[in-house]
Structures are given as C-alpha cells and as structure tokens.
Design a protein around this motif. Structure first.
Motif, PDB file in Angstrom:
ATOM      1  N   ASP A   1      59.818 -13.107  37.697  1.00  0.00           N
ATOM      2  CA  ASP A   1      59.421 -11.719  37.456  1.00  0.00           C
ATOM      3  C   ASP A   1      59.108 -11.495  35.973  1.00  0.00           C
ATOM      4  O   ASP A   1      58.101 -10.874  35.626  1.00  0.00           O
ATOM      5  N   LEU A   2      59.950 -12.042  35.113  1.00  0.00           N
ATOM      6  CA  LEU A   2      59.699 -11.930  33.673  1.00  0.00           C
ATOM      7  C   LEU A   2      58.430 -12.672  33.268  1.00  0.00           C
ATOM      8  O   LEU A   2      57.678 -12.204  32.403  1.00  0.00           O
ATOM      9  N   LEU A   3      58.179 -13.820  33.902  1.00  0.00           N
ATOM     10  CA  LEU A   3      56.929 -14.537  33.625  1.00  0.00           C
ATOM     11  C   LEU A   3      55.733 -13.670  33.982  1.00  0.00           C
ATOM     12  O   LEU A   3      54.723 -13.664  33.270  1.00  0.00           O
ATOM     13  N   GLY A   4      55.842 -12.944  35.083  1.00  0.00           N
ATOM     14  CA  GLY A   4      54.779 -12.010  35.431  1.00  0.00           C
ATOM     15  C   GLY A   4      54.566 -10.981  34.337  1.00  0.00           C
ATOM     16  O   GLY A   4      53.425 -10.701  33.937  1.00  0.00           O
ATOM     17  N   ASP A   5      55.652 -10.432  33.814  1.00  0.00           N
ATOM     18  CA  ASP A   5      55.545  -9.432  32.742  1.00  0.00           C
ATOM     19  C   ASP A   5      54.869 -10.027  31.505  1.00  0.00           C
ATOM     20  O   ASP A   5      54.016  -9.383  30.880  1.00  0.00           O
ATOM     21  N   VAL A   6      55.259 -11.248  31.160  1.00  0.00           N
ATOM     22  CA  VAL A   6      54.694 -11.899  29.973  1.00  0.00           C
ATOM     23  C   VAL A   6      53.200 -12.154  30.165  1.00  0.00           C
ATOM     24  O   VAL A   6      52.390 -11.847  29.282  1.00  0.00           O
ATOM     25  N   HIS A   7      52.825 -12.690  31.314  1.00  0.00           N
ATOM     26  CA  HIS A   7      51.410 -12.963  31.557  1.00  0.00           C
ATOM     27  C   HIS A   7      50.598 -11.662  31.611  1.00  0.00           C
ATOM     28  O   HIS A   7      49.446 -11.642  31.168  1.00  0.00           O
ATOM     29  N   HIS A   8      51.217 -10.615  32.111  1.00  0.00           N
ATOM     30  CA  HIS A   8      50.536  -9.313  32.098  1.00  0.00           C
ATOM     31  C   HIS A   8      50.261  -8.885  30.663  1.00  0.00           C
ATOM     32  O   HIS A   8      49.157  -8.452  30.325  1.00  0.00           O
ATOM     33  N   GLN A   9      51.248  -9.030  29.791  1.00  0.00           N
ATOM     34  CA  GLN A   9      51.059  -8.671  28.386  1.00  0.00           C
ATOM     35  C   GLN A   9      49.967  -9.521  27.747  1.00  0.00           C
ATOM     36  O   GLN A   9      49.221  -9.045  26.893  1.00  0.00           O
ATOM     37  N   LEU A  10      49.860 -10.773  28.187  1.00  0.00           N
ATOM     38  CA  LEU A  10      48.833 -11.665  27.644  1.00  0.00           C
ATOM     39  C   LEU A  10      47.446 -11.388  28.234  1.00  0.00           C
ATOM     40  O   LEU A  10      46.475 -12.043  27.856  1.00  0.00           O
ATOM     41  N   GLY A  11      47.365 -10.463  29.172  1.00  0.00           N
ATOM     42  CA  GLY A  11      46.092 -10.125  29.798  1.00  0.00           C
ATOM     43  C   GLY A  11      45.710 -11.056  30.939  1.00  0.00           C
ATOM     44  O   GLY A  11      44.573 -11.026  31.406  1.00  0.00           O
ATOM     45  N   GLU A  12      46.640 -11.849  31.397  1.00  0.00           N
ATOM     46  CA  GLU A  12      46.406 -12.805  32.476  1.00  0.00           C
ATOM     47  C   GLU A  12      46.941 -12.213  33.776  1.00  0.00           C
ATOM     48  O   GLU A  12      47.986 -12.614  34.297  1.00  0.00           O
ATOM     49  N   THR A  13      46.196 -11.240  34.308  1.00  0.00           N
ATOM     50  CA  THR A  13      46.709 -10.433  35.411  1.00  0.00           C
ATOM     51  C   THR A  13      46.850 -11.218  36.719  1.00  0.00           C
ATOM     52  O   THR A  13      47.795 -10.975  37.473  1.00  0.00           O
ATOM     53  N   ALA A  14      45.950 -12.145  36.992  1.00  0.00           N
ATOM     54  CA  ALA A  14      46.061 -12.914  38.237  1.00  0.00           C
ATOM     55  C   ALA A  14      47.316 -13.785  38.205  1.00  0.00           C
ATOM     56  O   ALA A  14      48.048 -13.870  39.199  1.00  0.00           O
ATOM     57  N   THR A  15      47.567 -14.418  37.084  1.00  0.00           N
ATOM     58  CA  THR A  15      48.761 -15.247  36.940  1.00  0.00           C
ATOM     59  C   THR A  15      50.011 -14.379  37.012  1.00  0.00           C
ATOM     60  O   THR A  15      51.006 -14.745  37.645  1.00  0.00           O
TER      61      THR A  15
ATOM     62  N   LEU B   1      60.451 -19.352  29.556  1.00  0.00           N
ATOM     63  CA  LEU B   1      60.687 -18.946  30.940  1.00  0.00           C
ATOM     64  C   LEU B   1      60.313 -20.029  31.934  1.00  0.00           C
ATOM     65  O   LEU B   1      60.976 -20.184  32.966  1.00  0.00           O
ATOM     66  N   VAL B   2      59.297 -20.809  31.646  1.00  0.00           N
ATOM     67  CA  VAL B   2      58.938 -21.929  32.523  1.00  0.00           C
ATOM     68  C   VAL B   2      60.077 -22.952  32.533  1.00  0.00           C
ATOM     69  O   VAL B   2      60.486 -23.442  33.598  1.00  0.00           O
ATOM     70  N   ARG B   3      60.610 -23.259  31.358  1.00  0.00           N
ATOM     71  CA  ARG B   3      61.740 -24.201  31.290  1.00  0.00           C
ATOM     72  C   ARG B   3      62.964 -23.640  32.021  1.00  0.00           C
ATOM     73  O   ARG B   3      63.648 -24.358  32.757  1.00  0.00           O
ATOM     74  N   ALA B   4      63.220 -22.348  31.828  1.00  0.00           N
ATOM     75  CA  ALA B   4      64.355 -21.722  32.506  1.00  0.00           C
ATOM     76  C   ALA B   4      64.166 -21.779  34.020  1.00  0.00           C
ATOM     77  O   ALA B   4      65.108 -22.088  34.765  1.00  0.00           O
ATOM     78  N   SER B   5      62.953 -21.511  34.481  1.00  0.00           N
ATOM     79  CA  SER B   5      62.678 -21.553  35.922  1.00  0.00           C
ATOM     80  C   SER B   5      62.955 -22.937  36.494  1.00  0.00           C
ATOM     81  O   SER B   5      63.544 -23.061  37.581  1.00  0.00           O
ATOM     82  N   ARG B   6      62.543 -23.954  35.778  1.00  0.00           N
ATOM     83  CA  ARG B   6      62.789 -25.330  36.244  1.00  0.00           C
ATOM     84  C   ARG B   6      64.292 -25.611  36.337  1.00  0.00           C
ATOM     85  O   ARG B   6      64.764 -26.254  37.282  1.00  0.00           O
ATOM     86  N   THR B   7      65.020 -25.129  35.356  1.00  0.00           N
ATOM     87  CA  THR B   7      66.472 -25.329  35.372  1.00  0.00           C
ATOM     88  C   THR B   7      67.106 -24.592  36.546  1.00  0.00           C
ATOM     89  O   THR B   7      67.907 -25.167  37.283  1.00  0.00           O
ATOM     90  N   PHE B   8      66.746 -23.328  36.729  1.00  0.00           N
ATOM     91  CA  PHE B   8      67.313 -22.564  37.839  1.00  0.00           C
ATOM     92  C   PHE B   8      66.959 -23.203  39.177  1.00  0.00           C
ATOM     93  O   PHE B   8      67.791 -23.266  40.078  1.00  0.00           O
TER      94      PHE B   8
END
Length: 158
Positions: free
Chosen positions: A112-126, A91-98
C-alpha cells in the motif's frame, strides 16, 4: 491520548532505559517512535535521521524483520522529502522480507505504501497495481476495511 510532547518524553526515556540495559531492539523501536513523532510534527529531516538510526540498529543486531518494519515509517518520511525513488527501494526490500517471513499483513502495508510512493512519483499505473495487491491481501486476511481503502485509491486510476 494526543499529548505529543509527553509521548516524545516517554519515547526518549524508554530509549535511555533500553540503551542502559543493552536492549538494542528496544532502543531501535524507541528510535522508530521518535521518528514517527518527528514526522507527525512535520520535522521530516529528524524523522529520517531517527528512522535511519533505528534501521541501523536492526541491521547491527541482524534482525531482518525489524529492519523491514522500520523501513515502513522511514519510507513515509523519506517520501515527505520528495525522495520517492529511495523510499520505493526501501519498501521493495521490506516487501521481500515480509514475504519471506510469510507476514502477509505487513506485506500488504508495504505494498500500500509502495502505491502511495509511486503515485507521488507520477507512476499511477504502478501505484494502482500495488494498491490492488494490498487490497487482495487485506481482504484475504478478513481486513475488508483496509482492503477497501486500498481499492478506493486504485479506482481513481482505472
């Protein structure tokens, strides 16, 4: 229309037509659709396999935007298999491309998807940072409903 079996059959047929006629991008898009179908029915291994194959097609034809677009559903499927770090990298690579294509809507989607992924990883602030960034972009595009959805996710962690 809700008929997942019929949809799958159409995706397979379209893939074969594209393949037979050498339309690689169409073949890749059909693979993405098959991957999304697999994800919807809970077959995440198949979803990742087809999504990866689709992204590989886009790489082979040197279509960076489609490669980034394909990363979105692929990242969702990878996340379902608890491989959040891998999904975040995609998703980081995709964001750079977009961002490079000045495709703000797709950038908001990937954030938005990066937010979902970081939430799943327990990284709520990110996660909240990504959701708020997505909300800002959506709102700047006049897509207030999507912006509010992203803001609502972020508010859970204020």
């Amino acid at each position: 229309m809700g008929d997942l079996d019929k949809a799958r059959d159409h995706f397979h047929s379209s893939r074969e037509v594209f393949r037979a006629n050498g339309v690689r991008r169409g073949e890749g898009m059909a693979l993405l659709s098959l991957g999304e179908h697999a994800r919807l029915i809970g077959d995440f291994d198949a979803a990742v396999s087809m999504g990866s194959d689709a992204v590989q097609v886009f790489i082979e034809i040197d279509d960076a935007w489609s490669e980034a677009w394909g990363a979105l559903p692929l990242a969702k499927s990878i996340t379902e298999l608890s491989r959040g770090r891998e999904a975040a990298e995609l998703l980081v690579r995709a964001s750079r491309t977009f961002d490079g294509f000045k495709d703000r809507r797709s950038l908001a989607m990937s954030s938005d998807l990066l937010g979902d992924v970081h939430h799943q990883l327990g990284e709520t602030a990110t996660a909240a940072d990504h959701w708020l960034y997505a909300a800002e972009i959506y709102e700047s595009l006049g897509e207030d409903t999507l912006g509010e959805e992203s803001r609502t996710k972020a508010r859970r962690f204020e």
